[in-house]
Design a protein around this motif. Sequence first.
Motif, mmCIF file in Angstrom:
data_model
loop_
_atom_site.group_PDB
_atom_site.id
_atom_site.type_symbol
_atom_site.label_atom_id
_atom_site.label_comp_id
_atom_site.label_asym_id
_atom_site.label_seq_id
_atom_site.Cartn_x
_atom_site.Cartn_y
_atom_site.Cartn_z
ATOM 1 N N ARG A 15 -12.104 -7.681 4.195
ATOM 2 C CA ARG A 15 -13.540 -7.426 4.107
ATOM 3 C C ARG A 15 -14.367 -8.407 4.931
ATOM 4 O O ARG A 15 -15.536 -8.133 5.223
ATOM 5 C CB ARG A 15 -13.971 -7.507 2.644
ATOM 6 N N GLU A 41 -9.563 -0.325 4.156
ATOM 7 C CA GLU A 41 -9.885 -0.159 2.741
ATOM 8 C C GLU A 41 -8.654 -0.362 1.854
ATOM 9 O O GLU A 41 -8.753 -0.195 0.638
ATOM 10 C CB GLU A 41 -10.448 1.246 2.504
ATOM 11 N N GLY A 42 -7.521 -0.693 2.449
ATOM 12 C CA GLY A 42 -6.301 -0.869 1.685
ATOM 13 C C GLY A 42 -6.175 -2.256 1.084
ATOM 14 O O GLY A 42 -7.149 -3.018 0.969
ATOM 15 N N LYS A 43 -4.921 -2.608 0.717
ATOM 16 C CA LYS A 43 -4.669 -3.869 0.021
ATOM 17 C C LYS A 43 -3.750 -4.798 0.790
ATOM 18 O O LYS A 43 -3.420 -5.867 0.298
ATOM 19 C CB LYS A 43 -4.033 -3.576 -1.343
ATOM 20 N N ARG A 44 -3.330 -4.398 2.002
ATOM 21 C CA ARG A 44 -2.392 -5.208 2.750
ATOM 22 C C ARG A 44 -2.922 -5.458 4.153
ATOM 23 O O ARG A 44 -3.333 -4.539 4.866
ATOM 24 C CB ARG A 44 -1.029 -4.525 2.858
ATOM 25 N N HIS A 50 -5.802 -10.697 0.140
ATOM 26 C CA HIS A 50 -5.677 -9.676 1.186
ATOM 27 C C HIS A 50 -6.984 -8.909 1.356
ATOM 28 O O HIS A 50 -7.460 -8.692 2.478
ATOM 29 C CB HIS A 50 -4.539 -8.699 0.852
ATOM 30 N N LYS A 51 -7.560 -8.475 0.234
ATOM 31 C CA LYS A 51 -8.810 -7.705 0.304
ATOM 32 C C LYS A 51 -9.940 -8.555 0.883
ATOM 33 O O LYS A 51 -10.763 -8.068 1.672
ATOM 34 C CB LYS A 51 -9.186 -7.206 -1.088
ATOM 35 N N GLN A 65 0.989 -11.663 -7.738
ATOM 36 C CA GLN A 65 0.542 -10.379 -7.194
ATOM 37 C C GLN A 65 -0.967 -10.212 -7.293
ATOM 38 O O GLN A 65 -1.618 -9.729 -6.362
ATOM 39 C CB GLN A 65 1.254 -9.234 -7.934
ATOM 40 N N THR A 66 -1.551 -10.607 -8.401
ATOM 41 C CA THR A 66 -3.002 -10.424 -8.594
ATOM 42 C C THR A 66 -3.785 -11.242 -7.570
ATOM 43 O O THR A 66 -4.709 -10.741 -6.908
ATOM 44 C CB THR A 66 -3.397 -10.837 -10.014
ATOM 45 N N SER A 112 -2.653 -12.469 -4.764
ATOM 46 C CA SER A 112 -2.328 -12.002 -3.412
ATOM 47 C C SER A 112 -3.193 -10.810 -3.009
ATOM 48 O O SER A 112 -3.701 -10.749 -1.890
ATOM 49 C CB SER A 112 -0.847 -11.624 -3.349
ATOM 50 N N VAL A 113 -3.397 -9.872 -3.933
ATOM 51 C CA VAL A 113 -4.245 -8.697 -3.633
ATOM 52 C C VAL A 113 -5.672 -9.141 -3.359
ATOM 53 O O VAL A 113 -6.334 -8.643 -2.432
ATOM 54 C CB VAL A 113 -4.183 -7.696 -4.800
ATOM 55 N N LEU A 114 -6.177 -10.090 -4.158
ATOM 56 C CA LEU A 114 -7.539 -10.586 -3.951
ATOM 57 C C LEU A 114 -7.683 -11.221 -2.564
ATOM 58 O O LEU A 114 -8.677 -10.991 -1.856
ATOM 59 C CB LEU A 114 -7.897 -11.600 -5.040
#
Length: 814
Positions: free
Chosen positions: A598, A662-665, A593-594, A586-587, A589-591
């Motif tokens: 960006r 600005e989200g995470k997905r 995606h962001k 999860q950690t 994956s979030v990185l």
Amino acid sequence: MDEELLELQRQFEFAQQAKSTVRLSERNVVELVQKLHQLQIIDFDLLHTITGKEYITPEQLRNEVVAEINRLGRISLIDLADSTGVDLYHVEKQAQYVVSHDSSLMLINGEIISNTYWDTAAEEINERLQECSQIAIAEIAGQLQVGSELVVSILEPRLGTLVKGRLEGGQLYTPAYVARVNAMVRGAARGIFVPMNTSALWNTLQSLLQEMDGAIGVAVDASFFQSLFNGLVKEGEILGSLRAGVHWTPSVFAMAQKDCVDSFFSQNSFITYDSMQKLGIPQPSQFLQSRYPDGISLDTAYAHPSMIEMLDAAVEDAIERNSWIDSLSVLPASLGSQDAFKILSLCPSVQAAQKSNRALILGDSYIFSNGFVKDLFDRIEKEMETLSVPGLAGAGPVDEFRVTKDAKVGYDSSEVNETSSDAGISKQASEKGSKKKKGKSSGNSKMEQAETGVDNQESAPSKSKKGQKKGKVSSGSQAADSNSGARKNEDSLGVISEEWVIQKITSLNPDFEEQGLDDPEMILLPLARHLRPLLVNSLKERRKAAFTENAQKMKKLLDNLQKKLDESFLNMQLYEKALDLFEDDQTTSVLLHKHLLRTTGTSMIDTLLLNLDMHNKLKNGVPVDPQNLESISLSAGDRSALAKSLPRVLSAKAIATVEALEGKRVESFMSALREVAEESGLTLKKLDKKLERTLLHSYRKDLTSQVSAEMDPVSLLPQVISLLYVQVHGKALQAPGRAISAAVARLKDKLDDSAFKTLVEYQSGTVSLLALMSAATGNEEDCSFDRILTKRELLEELMPALKGLVLSTSQSQT
């Protein structure tokens, strides 16, 4: 034969004279009678008496009942049962039979009463009535111990014969008493000179009679007075009219009413309904129409036809002079604006002027010549042209565009017509989309329909409003609300307000303020509401002309935007597929995606917003030149401002896309981006297997050339890792620095030990070098500077081995 008869007689006589040797008991006699009855020797009914010692036939019982009735006239069934000695059941049964076969008898509440009894009672009632003058039916019913309804039914057929009196309202009155009360009613009615409710009069007479009769008097019912009063009216002894049974209007008052109305109407040529109601006329309009059939029924008054002639002359003069007139200034002050509108609509000069399009009615009471309105419109339109010139100056691609003049007129890209703007984009996109597959044209056709609907809707206010009833000035908003749908579209243009039009009318025509009106807006507001749609249409025509000039620029802008979006969106889908490898972490994956949002996502949304803003300005007549927008990078605030400046529906979806950025997905951003593109009339290609292989091959080729030419040891690591993921997983990975460690760890099972050891050693050295560089002070004499050089040299020595991990494989596959 005679001898035989004589012998039989002797034997019968002997039998009678012979004494019985056996005596029968009462019980034996009863049994014997029952036996004879069973053998039908006794073939008729027998009834037991209460004592049980006697039998009686039903016929005998009926005879005894009839005898008792004839003797007493009124007897109860219980008393009959006692006198006959028969059970009450049999008495009731025979009594019903007797009553049903004799119409002079009645069975009431367990009593049989004959007509002779009622005749006797009626005579007694009559004697008492003549003594008392009046008797209450309830009192008689109480004495006779029967119901009041029965007493009334008995007395009514005997009134005038056995009973000399009058039955009214539950009371019996003697003729003399009726004549006395009748005289009182006649005198009271003749003394009334104004309309009155008869109920109040009857209350007064009741009190008077109570005082006159004292304790012996009974309360006279109001219906008695009313009955006498109706009879007097019918006989013509009192003159007047009775309405609803209780509202009495004396004829003398009605005559005075008519004289007063005739006098006022003949002198003033009109009369208001309020004054009619003060005179006591409840339905003034119907009263006047029946009395003056040639008159005109208005909302608040009734007018003579001469009123039309007077106003018609004044209106005709104003139209000939290309001026205007307030009809209320000519008509009496008692008439309202609705009355003025109705009289205006009946004036021949107004009808002819409206038919020939020479005049129009505004605000109910104001009539303007078309020449006056056209001159005023032309002058305001010229001022609008001078006002709109500064607003057409160039504006930057990100700057908000607003021009304000006199704090009343403004043009703002955030206030442009939402539907019209969408239609403009669709018009260009549809030209492009028509060359593509049919499946891509659904969004464009929807936008074309929106454009057509807006054109039809916004053109409605430009039609002439002559002859339309606008309502009172005080309620003029009701007339405006009837066109609220078109008004919303006009307001969304951010162009002309009614206050600004009123200000311009006042400045161009000071005559309105010089008229001495208490409230100048009473006339200016209807005129402004008429001119505003015309001015809005004029402005839209100029915008359409500007749009025609900018059409080529808009088409080129949309074509370029479509190409940029196609390339960026396909790359975004390609990079998105690599994210599935890290869904269990999860950690990381979030990185990832962001990072993708960006980089590629930010670039894509910046390009889309800048181009849509440029298209919006070109569509609304702003003469700006499309420029290269790829080099412009927007901040979060700039993106929000641009999204809000777009038309309403498109703006909402653009804001949602900026928020998703600005989200995470990545999925949320891609979904929001598709909605914005669809609303704009653009199409986004979907990545299929064939395109994916082509893009992945191109991506791998570019990475290979970059790795071969890369000389920076720090930049080499992410390039090598991305190329390894293409070779190992067939995925294009875009990873930030913080996700490199996790990306390297995922390759452990995919590489041999020596290759993975080289990769881990290089990654560890890169991390150490970056840590030293972040902690360095920038002073070359510092010891950390030497350590950085040493670490960099170590990495440079490892670069050939690292490149060898991917280049040999790439070259062999190529």
